[in-house]
Design a protein around this motif. Structure first.
Motif: not given
Lengths: 603, 544
Positions: B440-467
């Motif tokens: 559902x997150x991508x849907x929200x991001x998409x709609x936010x983009x359409x409405x020109x609302x800034x999307x900020x993602x919060x994420x600790x670096x230990x969740x970064x993944x090489x995949x």
């Protein structure tokens, strides 16, 4: 049984062995010291754990349950007597491969289950699983344990829908079955969290639920018709708490309700203590005990952190966090289907015997039994080892115990025959329980009877006879199990009928107050002179607080049942009893009125 | 020639794997496939060599058999020839099933090398598949999708694409067999998949909550540490959910394991302990597929264990490990959250209306911190079925006194005009800049983009993944489909869904958001664009 096979059971390349530490996940404790006070008819010669059910001792079933799920050790709390019998019982030796650590508790000393736990406190290293010896069930035990594990619960227990016993029980008139006092069990919406527990007996008028529960769980389902299977998972902290708190003596009666209540008691808040100064000391006590009960994990803050981060909540509708911040949690698994019996009454015992064959996949007829070809043995019957069954017999829906001997032309239906019983020719036994070592004379016709241990029923004869008393005196209580009156009676159509009269009085004297408690007395009423003869056995529970001597009880009973109008032959009686019976009979002859302590009785 | 064919085939396999239905995405996929094709060439060559060898062998063996079966083969081949050639434009819907399998043999009917048993089997299956597909199309069912997934199974069987993780090849019986063997060696029971899977997702595990793994475990668990059993149960029942909570709980359980651990004689702690942890991890993986954050945490713990010198005393080693775990939790999770909160508060100005989705522990933390800094803002909590985690987020925020609005995701386009910023949590940040998060997150991001609302993602670096992942099909998690069943007014409509063969329930857990829709990623290292993930990963690798 029907559980998936456990292929990973024997493999102990595990953390426990390799690590050499003594930490285990769960320790099993089997409570097998109960006397079976609700079925004294059966247990006065065989202790309850050793009663045969489907030709296996009763305690085999919980042990098997534990072994099946993977326990390798079990602590068995029992009496010396049972221990001796266990060591000689071949079935137990052969079938149970678990390491059993037998701990004996003094017999007949009023030791509750919690006392027993306190007794073995030294041996308990970790969380425990307590099972009662009279539980016969095919529950998937992981359901209970998973609740305990997943919710880090203090208590997880098993309950089951109560079964209706359809079989006619010897010694009970149809209506006599006063329902046992009901339990009210309150659970939350998921049906797992145990919120409330009360017994009918404890309720004076109406059911009152504390506000603190309602506030936290506005929707509570109160269920009745449940049977407590007496299977509990308890945290080690609870055992430690028991050693501190010596006033609790029974798990079911006191400890469990206490824990259930404590879930909602105010947590260690200094404000609250200030609020009611009057019972401050008590509060303090509570606080300390509470505190003890909570010590479960060394990494509490870390777990707390994980809990805080988790987007899970056990309830919704209010603003508090998961579990309402409570640390003490009780859970219950309610079995909707499947077998679950507690063999603590005669009715349950009979029912369990009927269901027992379903629980194990053994041939119903033991290979060492000698069965002649010309007899009918129903597929729903169990024939024990070394039985001898002669020709022209028919056995249906029955259990025949080890080394029993059934002679020609015998019909056994719906009955339980225990070990080493001899049934002579031409007997007809229906719906009865015949205890070990009994001998049933030729041509006897037993319907819905209970024949005690080692009794001898004479071949059909027009004379009546009475037998046997046993008086056991122990230091604390006087327990008198009285006799089986057997008395033959030839009715009009020359149909032999056997009446088994049974009186069981239990007199307990406590200290100087000679209060008679629970004077259970059973006696037969009388035979009908109708063509259709049937023996009725009644059982009278006198709950009223009689204060009277044992003898009066007997006398009253006999009189109330009006059976002395027939001539009885008094032989083999204990002198004291004989004396009283004579006294009664004189009373009868002179048509005197005998005055009991609380009522008049007329003949 | 053959090589080209192979490459083509690999492309098709890729397409089938990703199960692309959308035109746009397909193009990207093809490009990707091309790129990967180049990389694969070495492997492919090796495989070709092997195949040739096998063919030789089978020739010798089955010479006489081949004569017998030649009739069959010609049939098979003819069907293959008659099928349309796989052009790169051929859509997945066009029933590529029979094509992809016998492709290499088709153009050279003169050679006609005798096929191995597996090949024959696959061929037969493909034929059946084609028949079934044609039948279904006659019926008017949207069958081909099912055919796609099944044909993929066939191709996989023929030539396993190497180095694919096990958890996305559930439909491959060979891989499953391997998994079963591995688990047996580790003395962990195998958890069986539950229910019918929606097509395109048959390569993923789908478990039932009602059949926990403990069912097959002995009760005083001897093989697995009790702390791990408990954790596994909590994972599978959703008591511990959310990638931060799961990581913390995992490390907590590891701490208990390490505490209870003693090195057996003649063993080395660094090796034995890692081996000890392995079955635990596969147990947890079966309870619920591991999250990226957990993967990183496990990697870290393993590395720390193997770093312990052999002459180190056990007590000291254990103490060191416990300390390391503590440090990891503190540094990577708690302090990181603090740092992120600090920098993201700068982005929250008075009068902001912030939209959040689901229940992210980090976003909740940020908002609570912002409130403490006396920022005046309002929050809109967007939620979706079936978990409705948003309610928990709502509860936590309202409890702190933040004024909130609660809507379901269907109302997101209605609510967005009043939103000034969108804050999203993340399950993982992938190396290509895609954000993996609750479905559902991508849907929200998409709609936010359409409405020109800034999307900020919060994420600790230990969740970064090489995949690297560009769609949500290939690697995802399927939750218990029974979660979708709802009881309303005493009626449960989907109760017997398993008895309706045309009905499938899909309870997808994650989706990926392309970096185009994400304006900023806030990490403890600062605010970075999505595309800098590889840089962070590289720096981290150097650090460690």
């Amino acid at each position: 049984m029907r559980l998936p096979p456990l292929s990973y059971r024997d493999s102990r390349s595990s953390w426990t062995k390799n690590t050499g530490t003594d930490t285990m996940e769960l320790q099993a404790v089997l409570m097998a010291a109960g006397g079976g006070s609700r079925m004294t008819d059966l247990t006065y010669n065989t202790p309850k754990p050793m009663l045969p059910v489907g030709n296996k001792p009763l305690m085999w079933y919980p042990l098997n349950l534990l072994e099946r799920v993977g326990f390798e050790e079990v602590i068995v709390i029992t009496t010396k007597e049972v221990q001796k019998m266990m060591s000689t019982d071949s079935k137990m030796k052969r079938d149970i491969k678990m390491k059993m650590e037998v701990v004996c508790v003094p017999e007949d000393g009023d030791m509750g289950t919690a006392d027993a736990l306190r007794h073995i406190q030294q041996k308990i290293k970790t969380d425990i699983l307590v099972v009662s010896c009279d539980l016969i069930t095919d529950v998937a035990l992981h359901e209970v344990v998973d609740l305990f594990r997943a919710h880090n619960a203090t208590l997880a227990m098993l309950m089951s829908k109560a079964h209706e016993f359809t079989e006619t029980v010897p010694g009970q008139k149809g209506k006599k079955r006063t329902a046992e006092q009901r339990d009210f069990v309150g659970v939350d919406e998921s049906g797992k969290r145990l919120l409330f527990m009360a017994n009918e007996a404890d309720l004076e008028d109406g059911l009152s639920v504390r506000k603190s529960i309602i506030r936290k769980h506005p929707r509570m389902h109160i269920k009745t018709g449940l049977v407590d299977a007496h299977l509990y998972c308890l945290k080690k902290a609870v055992v430690d708490f028991l050693t501190e708190n010596k006033s609790i003596s029974s798990i079911r009666g006191e400890l469990v309700p206490y824990l259930v209540r404590k879930q909602f008691s105010k947590t260690t808040n200094s404000q609250k203590v200030k609020e009611d100064l009057e019972d401050q000391t008590q509060k303090k006590n509570d606080c300390s005990t509470n505190h003890e009960l909570l010590i479960s994990s060394r990494d509490e803050p870390l777990l707390q952190l994980a809990q805080e981060r988790s987007c899970w909540n056990d309830h919704r509708g209010d603003m508090s966090e998961a579990y309402h911040g409570g640390k003490l949690r009780c859970y219950v698994h309610i079995m909707e289907q499947g077998l679950c019996y507690r063999v603590n009454t005669l009715a349950a015992y009979i029912e369990a015997n009927r269901q027992a064959p379903k629980l194990f996949e053994e041939p119903p007829v033991h290979p060492s039994a000698i069965i002649s070809e010309r007899c009918q043995v129903g597929s729903d019957s169990i024939i024990g080892e070394r039985c001898q069954i002669a020709e022209k017999t028919s056995i249906k829906r029955s259990t025949i115990g080890i080394s029993s001997n059934v002679k020609e032309k015998v019909k056994v239906t719906n009955s339980i025959v225990m070990h080493s019983v001899t049934i002579e020719e031409g007997c007809n036994i229906q719906g009865s329980v015949i205890c070990s070592n009994a001998i049933i004379g030729r041509g006897a016709d037993l319907k819905y009877c209970l024949v005690g241990n080692g009794q001898r029923i004479e071949p059909e004869a027009p004379c009546a006879s009475l037998w046997l008393t046993q008086i056991r005196v122990s230091a604390v209580c006087v327990r008198v199990c009285v006799c089986v009156f057997v008395f033959f009676y030839v009715c009009v159509r020359a149909c032999a009928c056997v009446c088994v009269h049974y009186i069981d009085g239990e007199v307990r004297e406590h200290g100087q107050n000679r209060t008679t408690r629970n004077s259970t007395a059973a006696a037969c009423s009388h035979t009908h002179t109708h063509t259709h003869t049937r023996t009725l056995l009644t059982r009278e529970h006198s709950h009223a607080p009689f204060v009277l001597s044992f003898h009066t009880t007997v006398a009253k009973l006999i009189l109330s049942n009006r059976f002395l109008h027939t001539k009885t032959c008094l032989c083999g009686w204990n002198t004291a009893l004989c004396h009283h019976l004579f006294w009664i009979s004189t009373a009868e002859r002179t048509n005197e009125v005998i005055v009991g302590t609380d009522q008049l009785m007329e003949i | 020639m053959l090589l080209q064919q192979q490459r083509k085939r690999s492309r098709i396999v890729k397409m089938a794997d990703s199960g692309v239905t959308d035109g746009n995405e397909k193009k990207g996929d093809i490009e990707r496939a091309k790129n990967e094709g180049k990389e694969l060439t070495k492997e492919e060559k090796q495989r070709l060599r092997k195949e040739k060898k096998q063919q030789k062998k089978s020739k010798e063996k089955k010479d006489d058999k081949a004569i017998q079966e030649s009739g069959k083969e010609t049939k098979g081949d003819s069907s293959a020839v008659s099928a349309p050639q796989p052009s790169t434009q051929s859509t997945a819907q066009k029933v590529p099933a029979p094509v992809s399998v016998p492709a290499p043999e088709a153009p050279t009917p003169a050679e006609k090398p005798p096929k191995s048993k597996a090949e024959l089997k696959a061929e037969r299956r493909a034929r059946q598949e084609a028949e079934r597909a044609s039948k279904q199309s006659k019926k008017g069912d949207p069958g081909p999708q099912g055919a796609v997934s099944k044909s993929k199974a066939a191709t996989n069987e023929l030539q396993p694409v190497k180095r694919l993780p096990e958890h996305i090849q559930v439909d491959n019986p060979d891989v499953l067999k391997k998994l079963a063997k591995k688990l047996e060696r580790q003395q962990i029971p195998l958890r069986l998949d539950y229910g019918y899977k929606v097509s395109l997702f048959s390569h993923l595990h789908q478990y039932s909550r009602k059949a926990p793994l403990t069912q097959q475990l002995s009760i005083p668990s001897t093989v697995i540490h009790p702390a791990i059993v408990r954790l596994g149960l909590q994972y599978s029942q959703g008591i511990v959910a959310g990638s931060n909570a799961r990581s913390i709980a995992l490390l907590h359980a590891f701490k208990q394991v390490i505490r209870d651990y003693t090195t057996p004689p003649n063993e080395e702690l660094s090796r034995d302990l890692v081996n000890r942890l392995k079955p635990y991890i596969s147990f947890l993986n079966q309870c619920r597929p591991l999250s990226a954050s957990m993967g990183n945490a496990i990697k870290y713990v393993k590395k720390e264990i193997s770093n312990i010198p052999s002459q180190c005393k056990e007590e000291e080693a254990k103490r060191k490990l416990l300390f390391c775990i503590e440090w990891y939790i503190k540094e990577k999770i708690i302090l990181a959250a603090k740092a992120i909160a600090e920098s993201s508060i700068e982005k929250i100005s008075d009068g902001d209306v912030i939209l959040i989705y689901g229940c992210s522990s980090l976003v909740n933390h940020i908002l609570c911190e912002a409130l403490e800094k006396n920022r005046k803002f309002r929050v809109i909590v967007v939620d979706s079925r079936p978990r409705l985690e948003g309610r928990e987020a709502l509860r936590r925020l309202v409890q702190r006194g933040i004024s909130c609005t609660y809507v379901l995701i269907s109302a997101v386009s209605y609510i967005l005009p009043e939103v000034s910023k969108v804050f999203l949590g993340a399950h993982a940040l992938l190396a290509n800049g895609y954000v993996m998060s609750r479905v559902g997150t991508s849907q929200i991001a998409l709609v936010a983009k359409a409405f020109n609302v800034p999307v900020l993602v919060c994420c600790e670096t230990y969740k970064f993944c090489e995949r690297v992942q560009t769609d949500s099909f290939v690697s995802n998690e399927l939750d218990d489909p029974d979660d979708l069943i709802v009881t309303r007014n005493g009626q449960t409509h989907l109760e017997h869904w398993q008895q309706e063969p045309p009905l499938g329930l899909l309870n997808l857990v994650y989706d990926v958001t392309p970096p185009d829709f994400v304006d900023l990623v806030i990490t403890e290292l600062g605010m970075i664009p999505c595309t800098s993930v590889p840089v962070v990963l590289r720096v981290k690798n150097v650090d460690q």
